[in-house]
Design an enzyme around this catalytic site. Structure first.
Site, mmCIF file in Angstrom:
data_model
loop_
_atom_site.group_PDB
_atom_site.id
_atom_site.type_symbol
_atom_site.label_atom_id
_atom_site.label_comp_id
_atom_site.label_asym_id
_atom_site.label_seq_id
_atom_site.Cartn_x
_atom_site.Cartn_y
_atom_site.Cartn_z
ATOM 1 N N GLY A 217 0.826 -1.206 0.000
ATOM 2 C CA GLY A 217 0.000 0.000 0.000
ATOM 3 C C GLY A 217 0.854 1.247 0.000
ATOM 4 O O GLY A 217 2.043 1.215 -0.288
ATOM 5 N N ASN A 218 0.233 2.386 0.318
ATOM 6 C CA ASN A 218 0.958 3.651 0.413
ATOM 7 C C ASN A 218 0.319 4.509 1.502
ATOM 8 O O ASN A 218 -0.637 4.108 2.149
ATOM 9 C CB ASN A 218 0.990 4.377 -0.940
ATOM 10 C CG ASN A 218 -0.397 4.631 -1.488
ATOM 11 O OD1 ASN A 218 -1.207 5.328 -0.892
ATOM 12 N ND2 ASN A 218 -0.686 4.045 -2.657
ATOM 13 N N TYR A 219 0.855 5.709 1.682
ATOM 14 C CA TYR A 219 0.459 6.549 2.816
ATOM 15 C C TYR A 219 -0.717 7.485 2.529
ATOM 16 O O TYR A 219 -1.035 8.346 3.348
ATOM 17 C CB TYR A 219 1.648 7.395 3.265
ATOM 18 C CG TYR A 219 2.791 6.610 3.838
ATOM 19 C CD1 TYR A 219 2.639 5.861 5.006
ATOM 20 C CD2 TYR A 219 4.041 6.605 3.223
ATOM 21 C CE1 TYR A 219 3.693 5.136 5.531
ATOM 22 C CE2 TYR A 219 5.096 5.889 3.747
ATOM 23 C CZ TYR A 219 4.920 5.157 4.901
ATOM 24 O OH TYR A 219 5.967 4.447 5.431
ATOM 25 N N SER A 220 -1.358 7.356 1.386
ATOM 26 C CA SER A 220 -2.448 8.276 1.055
ATOM 27 C C SER A 220 -3.576 8.197 2.082
ATOM 28 O O SER A 220 -4.052 7.113 2.427
ATOM 29 C CB SER A 220 -3.007 7.959 -0.333
ATOM 30 O OG SER A 220 -4.131 8.768 -0.617
ATOM 31 N N ALA A 285 -4.012 7.525 -5.071
ATOM 32 C CA ALA A 285 -2.629 7.037 -5.153
ATOM 33 C C ALA A 285 -2.708 5.540 -5.464
ATOM 34 O O ALA A 285 -2.730 4.695 -4.573
ATOM 35 C CB ALA A 285 -1.901 7.286 -3.841
#
Length: 406
Positions: A217-220, A285
């Site tokens: 995943g990512n930090y969005s 994102a």
């Protein structure tokens, strides 16, 4: 454009709570109340105890034809003044003048008077017109509190520069009533400029499963995409919000949320929704890669390492850019860490965007998990940089550009 909007008398029938605080500029509130009423607005005044030292409720009540509210209970008969009802009644709240003290209380939730309590209950947009001496306005604590209010989505009407009550000259004069009325008119003028439009917005991250308990995943946080959805909906658009996993809620009835988790799910939802849309704003994102295989059970820790083979995800922006009809608009985002302008321009052309919104992780206060953002909008005509603002204000800037293209 502003001149055209002013002729629409956009304040007609609008219900405005006018908050007045303890400033010498309180005398301007009488002129302001009268100007709003002349435009067809219904004005309910809430004044702080200190405000009554500068202008009398009798004067204000005569202007508005309504009793002025100051205390939680009326002294004569004990009638309770419901801040909750005021918050539901109003189409907007305007605090003019707003002192440094009241701004600080609003920023930190110090609900020790009727005005701040009403503010904390307000469902409608809030406008704040500061008024104070130049040193008070420039003080870091005041500027910090104003930034907090901006991050909450409040609209700050910057004070003017001129002679102050201290006889010093500088920035701190409350903006003139006619200018404040223009700000209010412009706000309500754009409220329905997207009526009849359908806009698809992607927001948040995607999660690409590795096994039943792990993912890439990512930090969005989704804050920017959700702010865009609210801004479009406030202006009358029907919004389809395709959202990855976030801890955010929507409140506007014009927004229909489609929950997805993976890049593949977001691709299918976005491509399907864009077919009948007037515009798309691709703010999510989205993962560029996803595991080739997903383990059916939790991967156990064995050996010295773990190798994951990844494959590219489907490119949502490219698909919508190819699908886009001449009557549709497509807006993209670029989050870059180096050679930002060059990469954003390449993406603008490659994805067939009408304009692209550039974020740089090198800018303090921009990027993931912040309440602020600093953007540059790039189209085929040029580059427009914007200062650091709350994500609500940034969303309004982006939607302004979109509305102008329509």
């Amino acid at each position: 454009m502003i001149g055209r909007r002013m002729t629409m008398n956009t304040l007609q029938g609008k219900r405005i709570v006018l908050g007045i605080t303890g400033s010498i500029a309180a005398y301007k509130a009488a002129v302001l109340a009268r100007a709003l009423i002349k435009k067809g607005a219904e004005v309910q005044i809430v004044i702080t105890p200190a405000g009554k030292e500068f202008i009398t409720p009798i004067t204000l009540s005569a202007l508005t034809s309504k009793p002025v509210i100051s205390e939680f209970f009326a002294q004569r008969d004990g009638t309770w003044h419901s801040h909750v009802d005021l918050g539901l009644w109003a189409d907007a709240m305007l605090i003019a003048p707003a002192t440094a003290s009241t701004i600080g209380k609003m920023a930190h939730g110090v609900a020790d008077n009727m005005l701040v309590t009403t503010y904390l209950s307000m469902k409608a947009p809030v406008f704040v017109a500061p008024a104070m001496d130049l040193d008070m306005f420039a003080h870091p604590s005041t500027q910090h509190n104003l930034e907090i209010l901006r991050s909450y989505g409040n609209h700050i009407i910057e004070p003017a520069t001129g002679e102050l009550a201290s006889h010093l000259t500088g920035k701190g004069r409350m903006e003139e009533p006619e200018k404040i009325v223009e700000v209010m008119e412009s706000f309500f003028a754009r409220k329905q400029e997207l009526a009849g439009r359908r806009i698809v917005i992607t927001a948040g991250p995607t999660y690409e499963k590795i096994d039943p308990v792990r993912f890439i995943g990512n930090y969005s946080s989704g804050k920017m995409g959700y702010a865009l959805a609210e801004s479009c909906a406030e202006r009358g658009a029907e919004v389809i919000l395709v959202s990855g996993p976030v801890n955010l809620r929507i409140s506007h009835p014009n927004i229909r949320k489609v929950d997805v988790e993976s890049a593949a799910e977001m691709y299918d939802a976005a491509v399907s929704a864009f077919k009948e849309a007037d515009a798309g704003i691709l703010c999510a994102a989205v993962a560029d890669f996803t595991p080739e295989t997903v383990a059916g059970s939790k991967i156990k820790r064995e050996g010295d390492g773990l190798t994951l083979r990844l494959k590219p995800t489907k490119d949502i922006a490219a698909a919508l850019g190819q699908q886009k009809r001449a009557s549709q608009l497509l807006i993209g985002f670029a989050l870059e860490t180096n050679e930002e302008i060059t990469h954003a321009k390449e993406k603008l052309a490659r994805k067939n965007f009408d304009f692209i919104v550039l974020n740089s992780l090198n800018d303090k206060g921009a990027g993931f998990r912040t309440d602020t953002n600093k953007i540059t909008i790039i189209d085929r005509q040029g580059i427009t940089p914007y200062p650091l603002k709350s994500k609500k204000e940034v969303a309004d800037d982006i939607v302004d550009r979109l509305a102008n293209l329509f």
